[in-house]
Scaffold this active site. Structure first.
Site, PDB file in Angstrom:
ATOM      1  N   ASP A  30       0.982  -1.083   0.128  1.00 27.88           N
ATOM      2  CA  ASP A  30      -0.023  -0.235   0.058  1.00 27.88           C
ATOM      3  C   ASP A  30       0.716   1.378  -0.085  1.00 27.88           C
ATOM      4  O   ASP A  30       1.923   1.059   0.414  1.00 27.88           O
ATOM      5  CB  ASP A  30      -0.821   0.055   1.016  1.00 27.88           C
ATOM      6  CG  ASP A  30      -1.603  -1.402   1.241  1.00 27.88           C
ATOM      7  OD1 ASP A  30      -2.014  -1.949   0.056  1.00 27.88           O
ATOM      8  OD2 ASP A  30      -2.230  -1.784   2.404  1.00 27.88           O
ATOM      9  N   THR A  31       0.437   2.447  -0.510  1.00 22.41           N
ATOM     10  CA  THR A  31       1.061   3.542  -0.574  1.00 22.41           C
ATOM     11  C   THR A  31       1.523   3.864   0.776  1.00 22.41           C
ATOM     12  O   THR A  31       2.593   4.586   0.918  1.00 22.41           O
ATOM     13  CB  THR A  31       0.194   4.586  -1.419  1.00 22.41           C
ATOM     14  OG1 THR A  31      -0.207   4.249  -2.323  1.00 22.41           O
ATOM     15  CG2 THR A  31       0.973   6.067  -1.356  1.00 22.41           C
TER      16      THR A  31
END
Length: 370
Positions: free
Chosen positions: A235-236
């Site tokens: 995930d970012t």
């Protein structure tokens, strides 16, 4: 009187041809240059001008000397006229310069040289040429297993396998592109494959390029000559280890559910935590896309209400750890992936890219039966 005149003239001839002949020859020989003193750079026939009537012989000698060394013929030799006229004509016409060589002649010389040096290589039979393949110790040394001497010791210790058979002697030749080579049961990456581990910072998109101009994984890869791709995603806002490689089959197997490669995460959450939280995560948390189960759960650190927990699972669904803990009632404040299979993040700093060791690559390949 006539007879006396004849006698006097005859006496002169007799003197020249007789007693004085050797002396005159020495005088003539003394005026000639020695062979080592001769000059072969034929120029204008100045000798013809100086010697006057002997211009013809001087021109002939110059032409002969020039021709003996391949030099150009001067105007004196071409004129062929005695006296000073031959020398003057040579000075006016040539002044000792060679005529320009035609281009066709130069082209023939160049073509002949090309035909001489651009010959096709003769392929010798395999029985007389070099043997196929490379020596095993050389291949191991190039793969980073140590010096050639150290690789020879590995072979002596029966720690090297080629195509499933333990190598017992030195000098075995192998084909790195076809043969499977293992050391201590771990496959050796002998081809030009690249394997990197990146500690991805938060806020970096898990793509090699981003059309919106956001910071992505490709910004951390300095080797642009070989196309690399990431193994799985993060995930970012999730930090931690992510693998980059150009080995397509390995990347495919590491992310395929069939092989069940585990990933380990550290999550910062707020407590207090119930005792049965680990059992609930292992039994399965119902999500909108099905149940998600953890392989392992433990509390790493507890300071008041702040908890640092470790979650291990083999699934790779999007936001899987965040969604599981949020569904259990404990939203994640910070998430870091610390292990990808047998590869640990360790003390690698955030944003640093390192090349994986050959041992790590071998462990990954063994994890997915390569």
């Amino acid at each position: 009187m006539r007879s006396s005149g004849r006698n006097s003239s005859g006496g002169g001839k007799g003197n020249y041809r007789g007693a004085g002949n050797k002396r005159d020859e020495k005088q003539q020989r003394a005026g000639r240059p020695r062979p080592e003193e001769r000059r072969y750079d034929v120029g204008g026939s100045d000798g013809g001008d100086e010697r006057g009537g002997r211009g013809k012989s001087g021109a002939r000698g110059a032409a002969a000397r020039g021709g003996a060394k391949g030099g150009p013929r001067t105007g004196a030799s071409q004129g062929g006229r005695p006296g000073g006229q031959g020398g003057q004509g040579g000075q006016q016409r040539g002044r000792g310069q060679a005529p320009a060589r035609p281009r066709e002649y130069d082209a023939k010389i160049e073509e002949r040289n090309r035909a001489r040096y651009d010959k096709p290589q003769v392929k010798t039979p395999k029985t007389f040429g070099e043997q196929e393949g490379e020596r095993l110790q050389k291949v191991l040394a190039r793969a980073g297993m140590g010096s050639r001497r150290a690789c020879e010791e590995l072979i002596d210790q029966a720690r090297v396998e080629v195509n499933g058979k333990v190598v017992m002697e030195q000098g075995l030749r192998v084909d790195p592109a076809k043969d499977e080579i293992k050391v201590d049961g771990l496959t050796v990456a002998t081809q030009s494959y690249l394997f990197f581990a990146l500690n991805k910072p938060a806020g970096v998109v898990s793509t090699m390029e981003d059309p919106d101009g956001r910071q992505c994984l490709g910004d951390y890869v300095t080797n642009r000559e070989t196309r690399l791709f990431h193994v799985g995603r993060l995930d970012t806002e999730t930090e931690g280890i992510i693998l980059l490689t150009n080995h397509g089959e390995l990347a495919h197997r590491l992310t395929h559910p069939r092989y069940g490669v585990t990933k380990t995460y550290l999550a910062a959450i707020q407590g207090p935590l119930p005792r049965d939280l680990g059992k609930r995560l292992k039994d399965g948390i119902p999500l909108e896309d099905g149940y998600a189960r953890a392989d392992n759960f433990r509390v790493v650190e507890n300071t008041g209400k702040n908890y640092l927990v470790e979650v291990t699972l083999h699934e790779g669904r999007k936001h899987i750890v965040r969604r599981m803990l949020a569904e259990a009632g404990f939203p994640v404040d910070k998430l870091v992936r610390t292990h990808f299979g047998p590869i640990a993040l360790g003390d690698q700093k955030s944003g640093w890219l390192r090349r994986m060791t050959n041992t790590e690559v071998g462990m990954l390949m063994r994890e997915v039966d390569l």
